[in-house]
Write a protein that holds these residues in place. Structure first.
Motif, PDB file in Angstrom:
ATOM      1  N   UNK A  63      11.452 -52.152 -36.323  1.00 55.20           N
ATOM      2  CA  UNK A  63      10.970 -52.846 -37.516  1.00 55.20           C
ATOM      3  C   UNK A  63       9.530 -52.437 -37.824  1.00 55.20           C
ATOM      4  N   UNK A  64       8.691 -52.458 -36.799  1.00 54.78           N
ATOM      5  CA  UNK A  64       7.284 -52.123 -36.997  1.00 54.78           C
ATOM      6  C   UNK A  64       7.110 -50.696 -37.480  1.00 54.78           C
ATOM      7  N   UNK A  65       7.886 -49.778 -36.895  1.00 57.31           N
ATOM      8  CA  UNK A  65       7.703 -48.369 -37.219  1.00 57.31           C
ATOM      9  C   UNK A  65       8.106 -48.072 -38.660  1.00 57.31           C
ATOM     10  N   UNK A  66       9.173 -48.729 -39.132  1.00 52.58           N
ATOM     11  CA  UNK A  66       9.576 -48.505 -40.519  1.00 52.58           C
ATOM     12  C   UNK A  66       8.473 -48.996 -41.454  1.00 52.58           C
ATOM     13  N   UNK A  67       7.861 -50.148 -41.106  1.00 51.72           N
ATOM     14  CA  UNK A  67       6.784 -50.642 -41.954  1.00 51.72           C
ATOM     15  C   UNK A  67       5.550 -49.750 -41.877  1.00 51.72           C
ATOM     16  N   UNK A  68       5.204 -49.328 -40.661  1.00 52.36           N
ATOM     17  CA  UNK A  68       3.978 -48.544 -40.464  1.00 52.36           C
ATOM     18  C   UNK A  68       3.897 -47.321 -41.356  1.00 52.36           C
ATOM     19  N   UNK A  69       5.059 -46.757 -41.717  1.00 46.88           N
ATOM     20  CA  UNK A  69       5.074 -45.588 -42.588  1.00 46.88           C
ATOM     21  C   UNK A  69       4.372 -45.833 -43.912  1.00 46.88           C
ATOM     22  N   UNK A  70       4.247 -47.105 -44.312  1.00 54.41           N
ATOM     23  CA  UNK A  70       3.609 -47.411 -45.588  1.00 54.41           C
ATOM     24  C   UNK A  70       2.122 -47.059 -45.573  1.00 54.41           C
ATOM     25  N   UNK A  71       1.456 -47.209 -44.426  1.00 48.37           N
ATOM     26  CA  UNK A  71       0.005 -46.956 -44.389  1.00 48.37           C
ATOM     27  C   UNK A  71      -0.330 -45.533 -44.780  1.00 48.37           C
ATOM     28  N   UNK A  72       0.329 -44.567 -44.093  1.00 45.40           N
ATOM     29  CA  UNK A  72      -0.022 -43.183 -44.385  1.00 45.40           C
ATOM     30  C   UNK A  72       0.410 -42.837 -45.808  1.00 45.40           C
ATOM     31  N   UNK A  73       1.493 -43.467 -46.270  1.00 39.95           N
ATOM     32  CA  UNK A  73       1.937 -43.210 -47.643  1.00 39.95           C
ATOM     33  C   UNK A  73       0.875 -43.681 -48.633  1.00 39.95           C
ATOM     34  N   UNK A  74       0.334 -44.877 -48.408  1.00 38.44           N
ATOM     35  CA  UNK A  74      -0.620 -45.446 -49.359  1.00 38.44           C
ATOM     36  C   UNK A  74      -1.992 -44.785 -49.226  1.00 38.44           C
ATOM     37  N   UNK A  75      -2.444 -44.608 -48.009  1.00 41.23           N
ATOM     38  CA  UNK A  75      -3.843 -44.219 -47.817  1.00 41.23           C
ATOM     39  C   UNK A  75      -4.068 -42.710 -47.890  1.00 41.23           C
ATOM     40  N   UNK A  76      -3.085 -41.897 -47.461  1.00 33.95           N
ATOM     41  CA  UNK A  76      -3.279 -40.452 -47.561  1.00 33.95           C
ATOM     42  C   UNK A  76      -2.127 -39.760 -48.279  1.00 33.95           C
ATOM     43  N   UNK A  77      -1.327 -40.521 -49.045  1.00 32.91           N
ATOM     44  CA  UNK A  77      -0.252 -39.937 -49.837  1.00 32.91           C
ATOM     45  C   UNK A  77       0.756 -39.187 -48.973  1.00 32.91           C
ATOM     46  N   UNK A  78       0.909 -39.585 -47.714  1.00 36.54           N
ATOM     47  CA  UNK A  78       1.820 -38.866 -46.835  1.00 36.54           C
ATOM     48  C   UNK A  78       2.838 -39.812 -46.245  1.00 36.54           C
TER      49      UNK A  78
END
Lengths: 498, 144, 316
Positions: A63-78
């Motif tokens: 659960x945590x890992x699926x959510x964590x992907x949002x950070x790099x998506x939002x902050x560095x577009x990755x």
């Protein structure tokens, strides 16, 4: 069921769930360090733990890992995982204009809401819902992938032809390697390193992150704009207000995520894209999508988190895992001597209910964890000077591309695709259509080939592709999306190609 | 660059990739050929249509000038490529250490004090060692 | 740019000659166990079963890693690049490792992936949905005889064990069927359960997983298996067909013989543990014991067994 709830709420299990969510979120935040890896590493520990505790940790990490992907998506577009592609589309523009803190909080709230819907579906409706998985045959997969590809038209605002070319290039890239379905070896130039195809995660990291790095180097201004008036906060009240205004979007996206999660082999990327596309179509401000629309982030995150609970439905009821982490957890269950099947939810159910409650608890724990980690991640990215940020992000892309399979060739593929991607973006060929082609191509192709063979055997190919109700519904949705994306209006107001 | 140059380059890319994709389909099986052929044709048609529209359409207003810094771009790409190629011969820690310093130098705009350099180096080294430990010891990923 | 990429990949492929150290205390540290498939499949599950007992037998840990791609070929073609010291071992499957190199250039030869030990096989099995009209294998064959090509067999991958099985069984029964490849056992079973294909050409293990949602029509073992006491073997039904996917553990080709034999002993010891045997059998696996010393003969026997089927596949 009550006993299972109390078991899941035992202090030991709560601590394990919290640690699992924290570890999972941090791992998920680093592109390339995936839920699969985290779960795979932990499986042996579950052999010695109490079975239910072991499963709770696995579920929490996932659960945590699926959510964590949002950070790099939002902050560095990755997007660190394909599931977060749609998050980056609006999350990064928001962060760019100085609303990164709000974007992170929205993604957290969206994920929690979606995760809860998915987990509740698993708890109460698993056996009946598992029938959805079986209603999806090859042809439905084919049309679902085509539906996902139709989003290219939406994404490439006013530059549909460029999107079309990009999508076609992505499709061709997806053909590289030895085709599991059909067995052809295509576009490998005799290189055995390319037999397995273009690896998706390194390609994602390369196509999205390397251009960001190059832009950071050539632009003198800060990576993300910083609001001078105040320091980054949670902006929780503001985010809650936005969530409430988007309640239909939240519910719709969570249901889409649960539904797509149930379909094996579709997974988080398709869920995120479908929910995003639907959110855009039904939004009054559809033109804001791609420029930092709140609803885009909410849709993507609510749906991809809902796939976690949804994905366990076919895994536990039918023994058919939808995603690699599901498959690993299924393996761990087998080792524990658990038989999957509908009876899991009637007899032998304690362990499944404990696991499901663990998943719900982990999702709830994600709220404080996600907010706090997200706030620090944002602060870190905003405050680090570029001299440090550029090498640090570059280093993380290398770690991610390498770690996914401990393969240095993947790192090279990441860099080469990244540089080519940056060059292509200079003439208007953006990363997203290429990535959509790359990810959805194999689903579409496998579905097409299988549908063609089965239709041929039944002597009715036309009926196979156009005569099945679910297929027709998806085709109708695709047409609706294309019409509402405005590609048919483009002649009136040709836009300049940037 | 004139305003029409970019779309023309994009359409040439589309046509070229499409033709290349089609040229490779001969040895493929009947079903294995369908997707590459379709994608190749889409790329070519998209490219030709884009080129036609660009030429026929009235000249659009010049697009906003984009920042461009060719030496830095080339340097960045070179470091990234070199890093990827040196992972195996030099090992993870050495190649990463070197490339991180190189990238920091490329990204640098203002002169840095000794103290700031020291901090950067320490943080960089810490990051590399932390991940080397995390990967090899915690996540069981063997490093080159 | 492509030239650079190719040159780079070629450079990497040359690799480094590794110095193999014969070590009496093998294993003296943890071993990396590479699975050439996605997690959740038979290769992964059996490795996980072994993992539980690994430490008791060797005193060291085993670390499972996944390198999926190209039906296993991605990992097998990389095997030679690992240090030949016995600390990287890999799962290897047959007929895959004989079939793939004989069909096209996949970057490795069967000789490069000779196992140190073959420890089980998953017998081929034909499964249909529980409410399917086919009650017996004969029903299936009768249908196919009346409607040539209309019977669809779903299996995992093209030029795979399932594909070979579908081709061989169709040949033996004198019927024409359509083989539909899926990207793994799980999706092919989903298509069986969803009724999109007529029958699944798969393994007993999938029959166990799907439980009473499916009916197993025939199993390709010498004798009936305990978990499916009511399901006939192909032999009973008049087909001289015993086959499945054999799984072993392999090492880089240049690994010293002592290390290879030690690994062979370790896997053999795990195979002899009753708790392990029980777990394997309950899930539909059939244990076999082919140690390193018997491997050459065993491989030759496999080659001979697959030769006819490979000819048919090539002709397709």
């Amino acid at each position: 069921m009550l006993e299972a709830l109390l078991n899941a709420l035992s202090p030991g299990n709560l601590v394990l769930a919290l640690l699992g969510v924290i570890a999972g979120t941090m791992i998920g935040a680093l592109p390339g360090l995936s839920a699969t890896m985290a779960v795979a590493v932990l499986v042996p520990f579950t052999f010695t733990m109490e079975p239910s505790s072991g499963l709770i940790v696995l579920g929490a990490i996932y659960t945590g890992a699926i959510y964590g992907g949002a950070y790099s998506a939002i902050l560095v577009n990755t997007p660190g995982t394909p599931a977060a592609i749609a998050t980056a589309m609006d999350g990064f523009p928001m962060a760019k204009r100085g609303d990164g803190d709000l974007a992170v909080t929205l993604s957290c709230l969206g994920s929690v809401a979606g995760g809860l819907v998915g987990a509740l579906a698993l708890l109460f409706l698993a056996p009946p819902l598992s029938k959805i998985a079986l209603a999806f045959g090859p042809v439905e997969y084919f049309w679902l992938a085509i539906f996902g590809l139709s989003l290219i038209a939406t994404l490439s605002r006013g530059a549909t032809l460029l999107g079309l070319i990009g999508g076609a290039i992505g499709l061709i890239l997806s053909c590289v390697g030895s085709a599991v379905v059909g067995g052809d070896v295509r576009y490998t130039f005799g290189q055995t390193a390319l037999l397995g195809g273009i690896p998706v995660i390194p390609a994602l990291i390369g196509l999205y992150c390397v251009p960001v790095l190059i832009d950071m180097v050539i632009r003198p201004e800060a990576h993300l704009e910083q609001r001078a008036e105040r320091m980054a906060g949670f902006r929780l009240i503001e985010a809650l207000g936005l969530m409430w205004r988007s309640k239909f979007n939240v519910v719709r996206s969570a249901l889409i995520g649960t539904g797509v999660g149930i379909i094996p082999a579709a997974g988080g990327s398709v869920a995120g894209l479908v929910a995003y596309s639907e959110a855009r179509r039904s939004s009054r401000n559809s033109d804001d999508f791609g420029k930092g629309a709140h609803d885009g982030i909410i849709a993507s995150e609510a749906s991809n988190s809902a796939t976690v609970g949804g994905g366990f439905i076919p895994t536990l009821v039918l023994g058919i895992p939808g995603t690699p982490p599901d498959a690993i957890i299924l393996g761990a269950l087998l080792v524990q001597g658990i038989r999957t099947g509908p009876q899991l939810f009637t007899q032998q159910s304690d362990i499944v209910f404990t696991f499901t409650f663990g998943l719900i608890i982990a999702t709830l724990l994600m709220l404080p964890t996600g907010l706090v980690i997200g706030r620090y991640a944002y602060k870190l990215i905003v405050s680090i000077p570029k001299t440090a940020l550029v090498p640090a992000i570059a280093f993380l892309t290398f770690v991610g591309a390498y770690a996914i399979e401990a393969n240095t060739v993947h790192v090279l593929i990441m860099v080469v695709l990244g540089i080519l991607g940056w060059l292509a973006a200079r003439v208007g060929l953006e990363a997203s259509p290429i990535v959509l082609g790359l990810i959805l191509g194999p689903i579409a192709e496998a579905g097409f080939v299988q549908g063609w063979l089965i239709g041929g055997a039944q002597g009715d190919r036309l009926g196979m592709f156009f005569g099945r109700p679910i297929s027709l519904a998806i085709i109708a949705l695709t047409i609706l999306t294309l019409v509402s994306s405005g590609i048919f209006k483009r002649a009136k107001q040709p836009k300049e190609v940037a | 660059m004139g305003p029409r140059v970019k779309p023309i380059i994009a359409s040439v890319i589309g046509v070229a990739v499409g033709i290349f994709a089609l040229s490779q389909t001969a040895p493929m099986s009947e079903l294995g050929r369908v997707f590459p052929t379709t994608a190749g044709i889409i790329a070519i048609v998209g490219g030709v249509a884009l080129a036609a529209l660009t030429v026929l359409r009235p000249v659009p207003a010049a697009s906003l000038s984009e920042p461009s810094d060719v030496p830095r771009v080339i340097a960045t790409c070179a470091v990234l490529l070199g890093w990827a190629l040196l992972l195996d011969p030099l090992g993870f820690i050495a190649s990463s250490g070197l490339s991180i310093v190189a990238l920091a130098l490329i990204a640098r705009r203002e002169p840095m004090g000794l103290k700031s350099i020291a901090i950067h180096l320490a943080v960089g080294a810490g990051l590399v060692l932390l991940f080397a430990f995390l990967l090899s010891q915690v996540l069981n990923v063997s490093l080159p | 740019m492509k030239k650079v990429l190719m040159a780079a990949i070629a450079g990497l492929a040359v690799g480094f000659s590794s110095v193999a150290i014969a070590d009496d205390s093998y294993p003296s540290k943890s071993i990396t166990y590479v699975i050439p498939y996605n997690p959740g499949g038979e290769s992964d599950v059996t490795a996980r079963f072994q993992e539980q007992f690994w430490k008791d037998v060797t005193g060291q840990d085993v670390v499972i890693q996944y390198k999926p791609g190209a039906g296993g070929a991605t990992a097998w073609s990389q095997l030679g690049g690992f240090d030949a010291d016995g600390y990287t071992i890999m799962n290897v499957n047959f007929p895959h490792a004989i079939l793939q190199p004989s069909m096209k250039d996949v970057g490795y030869q069967t000789e490069d992936v000779i196992p140190a030990y073959v420890f089980h096989y998953t017998p081929d099995a034909i499964v249909v949905r529980a409410d399917s009209p086919y009650q017996t294998l004969q029903d299936l064959i009768d249908f196919a005889k009346e409607n040539p090509g209309a019977l669809t067999f779903g299996g995992s991958g093209t030029n795979s064990a399932n594909h070979l099985a579908a081709v061989r069984i169709s040949e033996m029964a004198g019927i024409k069927t359509t083989y539909v490849p899926f990207s793994g056992s799980a999706p092919s079973m989903a298509a069986v359960l969803g009724g999109q294909i007529g029958a699944g050409m798969t393994y007993t293990t999938q029959g166990v997983k799907a439980g009473d949602q499916v009916r197993v029509l025939a199993i390709a073992t010498e004798e009936r298996v305990d978990i499916f006491p009511d399901v006939p073997t192909f032999k009973e039904l008049g087909f001289d067909y015993v086959a499945g996917a054999y799984r072993g553990v392999t090492l880089p080709k240049d690994t010293p013989t002592e290390v290879r034999e030690k690994l062979s002993d370790i896997i053999g010891q795990i195979n002899a543990i009753p708790a392990f045997q029980q777990q394997m059998q309950e899930n539909g696996y059939v244990l076999v014991d082919v140690p390193s010393s018997d491997m050459e003969a065993w491989i030759e026997e496999r080659r001979a067994d697959y030769a006819a089927g490979i000819e048919i596949l090539r002709g397709n």
